[in-house]
Design a protein around this motif. Sequence first.
Motif, PDB file in Angstrom:
ATOM      1  N   THR A 194       0.664  -1.293  -0.665  1.00  0.00           N
ATOM      2  CA  THR A 194      -0.113   0.069   0.071  1.00  0.00           C
ATOM      3  C   THR A 194       0.763   1.458   0.240  1.00  0.00           C
ATOM      4  O   THR A 194       2.262   0.862  -0.365  1.00  0.00           O
ATOM      5  N   SER A 195       0.277   2.424  -0.029  1.00  0.00           N
ATOM      6  CA  SER A 195       0.776   4.202   0.130  1.00  0.00           C
ATOM      7  C   SER A 195       1.504   3.869   1.581  1.00  0.00           C
ATOM      8  O   SER A 195       2.633   4.739   1.548  1.00  0.00           O
ATOM      9  N   GLU A 246      -1.635   6.342  -5.809  1.00  0.00           N
ATOM     10  CA  GLU A 246      -2.119   5.390  -5.251  1.00  0.00           C
ATOM     11  C   GLU A 246      -2.483   4.655  -7.056  1.00  0.00           C
ATOM     12  O   GLU A 246      -2.314   2.764  -6.573  1.00  0.00           O
TER      13      GLU A 246
END
Length: 535
Positions: A364-365, A490
Motif C-alpha cells: 500500500t502507499s 495510489e
Amino acid sequence: MTDTSTPPAPPPMLVMPFPKAAIYVFASLLIGIAQGLGMSFFSSNLSQVQGEFSATQQEALWLVAAYLAPAALTVALVKIRTQFGLRLFAQVALACFVAAALLNLAALDLESGVVVRFLSGMAAAPISTLAFLYMLEPFSPPYKLSVGLSLTLMGTSLGAPLSRVLAPHLLDLGGWHQVTVLELALALIAAALVHLLPLTPVPREKVIQRWDFVSFPLIFVGMGSLAVALTVGRSYWWFDRWWLGVMMAGAVAALILAGLIELNRKTPLIDIRWIVSPAILQFAGALLIFRIVLAEQTSGAPGLFQTLGLQNAQMQGMFWMILGMTVLGGIVSAAVLKPGREHAIHAVALMLIIAGALMDSNSTSLTRPPQMMVSQAMIAFASALFLPAAMAAGLIVAFRKGPLYILSFIIVFLLTQRIGGALGSALFQTVLQFRQNAHTTRLHEGLGQSDPLVIQRLQTYAGAYTGTTADVAARQAQAVTTLGQTVQREATVLAYNDIFFMIACVATGALAVLLVHWALILRSARIAAGTPANG
C-alpha cells in the motif's frame, strides 16, 4: 574373502596453502565488486547523479546505456586471451580499467560523461572474466564448478546492493566524483593484486581468424544497439521516436547477418547450430526467465519506494539485508551445488521468488522498507542460489563438447544476463506504465464531483492551505491538484502490485515447466535402468 580395502579419499578442496588461497579468493571478490559497482552506481542512483551532469532523467539514462553498449566485447576478449596469453591479458585489462576510472574524473558534462561511460564499459568487459579465473585458481577440479563458481557469482552480484548502500554517503561527501574515486581505488588495488598473483598459464594458440574481423563488428553493433534501445526505449516510449525502431531493426539485421556468416564457417566464432540445440535453448530460456523475474528486486521494490518519496538513504536497512542474504545464498550454494542437484536448487529458488513476489503484491502507499525485509531477503537468497546452478549446468555441457564451445556458451550467458537484464527492466517499466494508466483512469472515474467523500477530502485539503493562501478559489485549486496527486500515487502502487503478482505468476509457470521436465528426466533414467516407469 572380505574386502577390506577402503574407498579412496576425496580430493582436497584447495590446490595451494590456505593463506595463499584466501588471497586469491579475496582478489576475485574485490575484482568482482569493483566491476559490479562500476556497472550499478549509475543505474541505482540515477536521480541523484543526473544533477551532477545538469541532465534530465531521460538524458541521464544515456549514461547507463553507454556503459551497457560494449557488452559484446567479451566475445573478442576470449580469443585475445587465448592467442596472446593469460598473464598479458590480465595486466592489460586492469590497466585499461584503471585508465577508465581516471577518465571518469574528467567527465564534467553529459556529453563527456556518455563517452567516458562507454569507455568504462569497454574496460570493464574483461573484469568479470578475471574475477572468475582468480576464484577458480585455488580450488581443485571437483570444486571449481561448485564452490568456485558459487563464490564468483556471489561476488559479482554484490555490486548492485553495495552501490545503493555506499552511494548516498559518497554523494554527500563529494558528489559523483567521490564515487569515481572509490572506483579508481578499487581498480588500483585490483591491478596490484593481479600483478602479484599469477594465474596458471594456458598454452597459447592462434585462434583469431580473418572472418572474425567481419563477424565480431556485426555482433558488437547488434548487441550494443539492442542494449541501448532496451535501456532508453521506455523513457522515450517505444513508438514515439523513429530512431528507436531503426536501432532495433538494425540490431536484428546485424545479428542475423553475423549468424549467416557463422553458419558457413568451418571454425566459427560462434557455433549457431549448438546454440539452437534443445539443451542450450532450455538453458538460455531458464536464465532469461530468471533475469526477468529478478526485475522485482532491481526495478520493483526500489521503484515503488521512490514513487512514495523515499531515496536510497531511507532504504539502507533493506539493502543491507539484501547484501547479507546474497552472501548467505552464495555460501549455501557453494555447500550444496553438485552435478544432478540443479533442478532441486532451481525449484527452491523459484519457490522463494514466488513467495516473495506474492508478499510484495499486497503493498500500500503506507508500506515502507521494514515491511519488505523478509520478501526481499527471500528473493536475494534465491538469486544467489539460482545462477550458479544454471551456469554450472551450462558449462558442463560446453566442456563435454570441447574448448571451442566455451565461447558459444559465453555468448549465451552474456545475452541472457546483460541483454536479458535490460529486457527484464524494459518489460517491467512498460507493463507498469500500462497498468498505471489503467488504474488512474479507473480511480478518476470513481471520483464523482457530488460524492460526499470526495467533497470532504477536498475540504480537508483546502483547509490545509488556509494559513498560506487567503484566496478561496486558489485553495480549492490546490486541493484539486493534491487530490490528483494522491490518485496518481495510489494508481502507481496498484500498478506495482500488479507487476509483483505477474512476476509471481511467471515464476510459477517456470516452476511448473521445471517440475515436468524433472519428472521426464527421472522417468527416462528409470526406463534406462530397467525399472518400470511407474515403479
